[in-house]
Design a protein around this motif. Sequence first.
Motif, PDB file in Angstrom:
ATOM      1  N   VAL A  28       0.913  -0.992  -0.126  1.00  0.00           N
ATOM      2  CA  VAL A  28       0.033   0.075   0.029  1.00  0.00           C
ATOM      3  C   VAL A  28       0.850   1.338   0.089  1.00  0.00           C
ATOM      4  O   VAL A  28       1.631   1.419   1.001  1.00  0.00           O
ATOM      5  CB  VAL A  28      -0.950   0.101   1.146  1.00  0.00           C
ATOM      6  N   PRO A  29       0.929   2.018  -1.098  1.00  0.00           N
ATOM      7  CA  PRO A  29       1.690   3.232  -1.166  1.00  0.00           C
ATOM      8  C   PRO A  29       1.294   4.349  -0.287  1.00  0.00           C
ATOM      9  O   PRO A  29      -0.114   4.213   0.055  1.00  0.00           O
ATOM     10  CB  PRO A  29       1.625   3.731  -2.655  1.00  0.00           C
ATOM     11  N   TRP A  30       2.005   5.245   0.222  1.00  0.00           N
ATOM     12  CA  TRP A  30       2.043   6.210   0.949  1.00  0.00           C
ATOM     13  C   TRP A  30       0.738   7.100   0.108  1.00  0.00           C
ATOM     14  O   TRP A  30       1.247   7.554  -0.949  1.00  0.00           O
ATOM     15  CB  TRP A  30       2.986   6.891   1.419  1.00  0.00           C
ATOM     16  N   PRO A  31      -0.194   7.647   0.589  1.00  0.00           N
ATOM     17  CA  PRO A  31      -1.344   8.391  -0.327  1.00  0.00           C
ATOM     18  C   PRO A  31      -0.776   9.603  -0.773  1.00  0.00           C
ATOM     19  O   PRO A  31      -0.094  10.354   0.101  1.00  0.00           O
ATOM     20  CB  PRO A  31      -2.458   8.597   0.762  1.00  0.00           C
ATOM     21  N   VAL A  32      -0.890  10.003  -1.927  1.00  0.00           N
ATOM     22  CA  VAL A  32      -0.534  11.208  -2.591  1.00  0.00           C
ATOM     23  C   VAL A  32      -1.341  11.943  -3.137  1.00  0.00           C
ATOM     24  O   VAL A  32      -2.372  11.378  -3.868  1.00  0.00           O
ATOM     25  CB  VAL A  32       0.669  10.786  -3.687  1.00  0.00           C
ATOM     26  N   TRP A  33      -1.270  13.355  -3.186  1.00  0.00           N
ATOM     27  CA  TRP A  33      -2.312  14.145  -4.283  1.00  0.00           C
ATOM     28  C   TRP A  33      -1.288  14.539  -5.255  1.00  0.00           C
ATOM     29  O   TRP A  33      -0.588  15.429  -5.067  1.00  0.00           O
ATOM     30  CB  TRP A  33      -2.697  15.356  -3.303  1.00  0.00           C
ATOM     31  N   VAL A  60      -5.394  22.903   4.450  1.00  0.00           N
ATOM     32  CA  VAL A  60      -6.649  21.945   4.335  1.00  0.00           C
ATOM     33  C   VAL A  60      -7.129  22.149   2.845  1.00  0.00           C
ATOM     34  O   VAL A  60      -7.253  22.953   2.264  1.00  0.00           O
ATOM     35  CB  VAL A  60      -7.728  22.108   5.427  1.00  0.00           C
ATOM     36  N   PRO A  61      -7.419  21.008   2.153  1.00  0.00           N
ATOM     37  CA  PRO A  61      -7.655  20.930   0.920  1.00  0.00           C
ATOM     38  C   PRO A  61      -9.148  21.683   0.545  1.00  0.00           C
ATOM     39  O   PRO A  61      -9.925  21.529   1.408  1.00  0.00           O
ATOM     40  CB  PRO A  61      -7.845  19.547   0.110  1.00  0.00           C
ATOM     41  N   GLY A  62      -9.132  22.059  -0.726  1.00  0.00           N
ATOM     42  CA  GLY A  62     -10.647  22.760  -0.792  1.00  0.00           C
ATOM     43  C   GLY A  62     -11.951  21.636  -0.802  1.00  0.00           C
ATOM     44  O   GLY A  62     -11.672  20.674  -0.663  1.00  0.00           O
ATOM     45  N   LEU A  63     -13.072  22.404  -0.898  1.00  0.00           N
ATOM     46  CA  LEU A  63     -14.164  21.434  -0.786  1.00  0.00           C
ATOM     47  C   LEU A  63     -14.811  20.838  -2.026  1.00  0.00           C
ATOM     48  O   LEU A  63     -15.821  20.249  -2.054  1.00  0.00           O
ATOM     49  CB  LEU A  63     -15.219  22.283   0.087  1.00  0.00           C
ATOM     50  N   GLY A  64     -14.496  21.359  -3.215  1.00  0.00           N
ATOM     51  CA  GLY A  64     -14.937  20.792  -4.598  1.00  0.00           C
ATOM     52  C   GLY A  64     -14.330  19.506  -4.547  1.00  0.00           C
ATOM     53  O   GLY A  64     -13.497  18.795  -3.938  1.00  0.00           O
ATOM     54  N   PRO A  65     -14.866  18.941  -5.882  1.00  0.00           N
ATOM     55  CA  PRO A  65     -14.181  17.557  -6.361  1.00  0.00           C
ATOM     56  C   PRO A  65     -12.906  17.456  -6.403  1.00  0.00           C
ATOM     57  O   PRO A  65     -12.145  16.491  -5.835  1.00  0.00           O
ATOM     58  CB  PRO A  65     -15.037  17.347  -7.804  1.00  0.00           C
ATOM     59  N   ARG A 119      -9.058  14.944  -3.477  1.00  0.00           N
ATOM     60  CA  ARG A 119      -7.891  14.177  -3.854  1.00  0.00           C
ATOM     61  C   ARG A 119      -6.996  14.542  -2.712  1.00  0.00           C
ATOM     62  O   ARG A 119      -5.991  13.857  -2.599  1.00  0.00           O
ATOM     63  CB  ARG A 119      -7.375  14.466  -5.435  1.00  0.00           C
ATOM     64  N   GLY A 120      -7.397  15.601  -1.748  1.00  0.00           N
ATOM     65  CA  GLY A 120      -6.413  15.964  -0.873  1.00  0.00           C
ATOM     66  C   GLY A 120      -6.629  15.406   0.286  1.00  0.00           C
ATOM     67  O   GLY A 120      -6.199  15.774   1.423  1.00  0.00           O
ATOM     68  N   ALA A 121      -7.494  14.338   0.561  1.00  0.00           N
ATOM     69  CA  ALA A 121      -7.872  13.576   1.558  1.00  0.00           C
ATOM     70  C   ALA A 121      -8.085  12.255   1.367  1.00  0.00           C
ATOM     71  O   ALA A 121      -8.557  11.634   0.469  1.00  0.00           O
ATOM     72  CB  ALA A 121      -8.966  14.272   2.429  1.00  0.00           C
ATOM     73  N   ARG A 122      -7.629  11.243   2.302  1.00  0.00           N
ATOM     74  CA  ARG A 122      -7.841   9.812   2.046  1.00  0.00           C
ATOM     75  C   ARG A 122      -8.097   9.025   3.281  1.00  0.00           C
ATOM     76  O   ARG A 122      -7.606   9.108   4.341  1.00  0.00           O
ATOM     77  CB  ARG A 122      -6.551   9.381   1.548  1.00  0.00           C
ATOM     78  N   VAL A 123      -8.870   8.031   3.141  1.00  0.00           N
ATOM     79  CA  VAL A 123      -9.165   6.852   4.017  1.00  0.00           C
ATOM     80  C   VAL A 123      -8.538   5.539   3.826  1.00  0.00           C
ATOM     81  O   VAL A 123      -9.192   5.161   2.398  1.00  0.00           O
ATOM     82  CB  VAL A 123     -10.519   6.791   4.565  1.00  0.00           C
ATOM     83  N   ARG A 171     -15.903  10.941   1.528  1.00  0.00           N
ATOM     84  CA  ARG A 171     -15.711  12.294   1.221  1.00  0.00           C
ATOM     85  C   ARG A 171     -15.270  13.178   2.480  1.00  0.00           C
ATOM     86  O   ARG A 171     -15.554  12.919   3.600  1.00  0.00           O
ATOM     87  CB  ARG A 171     -17.001  12.951   0.680  1.00  0.00           C
ATOM     88  N   PHE A 172     -14.577  14.038   2.183  1.00  0.00           N
ATOM     89  CA  PHE A 172     -14.000  14.764   3.078  1.00  0.00           C
ATOM     90  C   PHE A 172     -14.550  16.193   3.153  1.00  0.00           C
ATOM     91  O   PHE A 172     -14.850  16.731   1.990  1.00  0.00           O
ATOM     92  CB  PHE A 172     -12.515  14.867   3.109  1.00  0.00           C
ATOM     93  N   THR A 173     -14.581  16.888   4.310  1.00  0.00           N
ATOM     94  CA  THR A 173     -14.862  18.403   4.266  1.00  0.00           C
ATOM     95  C   THR A 173     -14.237  18.952   5.645  1.00  0.00           C
ATOM     96  O   THR A 173     -13.996  18.090   6.636  1.00  0.00           O
ATOM     97  CB  THR A 173     -16.442  18.473   4.243  1.00  0.00           C
TER      98      THR A 173
END
Length: 277
Positions: free
Chosen positions: A62-67, A116-121, A125-129, A271-273
């Motif tokens: 499992v790679p480290w998550p990247v944006w 923190v990443p923006g809230l659009g689509p 990509r700036g948040a991950r579970v 999804r992230f917010t």
Amino acid sequence: MERTMSPPERLAAEHLPPDVAERWRALLRPAVRLTRPDDRRAPLAGPPVGYLGGRPELPDDVPWPVWEGNGPLTFVASLSLSALAGLPGAELDIPLPKDGTLLFFVSYGPGQGDGVPGLGPDGQRGARVVYVPEGTPVAERRVPGGLEEPYRRARLSAEPETTWPDHEDFWREDLVGASPGDDLPEWLDAFDDALGDLVPKVWHRIGGHPISIQGGVDLDGLGEDEDLDDWVLLAQIDTDHRAGMDWVHQGTLYWLVTRADLAARNFAAARFTWQFL
């Protein structure tokens, strides 16, 4: 044997007319509150369920998550679902898996844009579970180049809690049938003040109603055919100065997911917010 009332139920019995108190109880939802000791060397207040910060434990494949274009994400928290499932009295009303581990990442810090990443689509990509199935071999992963050292690891324990809708207009309308501009009964203000005393100083939570900062947690970027009512709170991680986590403007991070994706263990669909003061 008479069932023990939760703190918000007791307040309802003290402050609200019986019929209104019954409607209030119908709005309540169970959750798990995540806590950590004031002193890192102190014992946990309850069973250990995971940790904030430090280094994540990931499978080799499992790679480290990247944006892409913004760099590797920052590790926020690790939660053991089997430990949560074994917590006495923790009976969530969402289909959270009974085993495995959840790892939360977000784009935050130097070299990762303006916080923190923006809230659009695109911001999703700036948040991950990341979900790691039970029994999967894992190893502590070093922080990739381009990131500062991780937050110092802080152990987490958990305790069940009862939560209520945090959007005042929503629950006031449901309780008393009030419309905007209507005069509200005096007992409602007293009840509202008493509820405020139950809100924890730090808002780390799994399931239940989110604690919002700006009048209800919403998800920008949902498709037109999707209903926010289909989404439930997976986790919220608050600004925690003791853990060194100070999100923008003392904000709070939220991850939401549909019940169907949660039951299917499809955490990639979460999804992230976020909100801030």
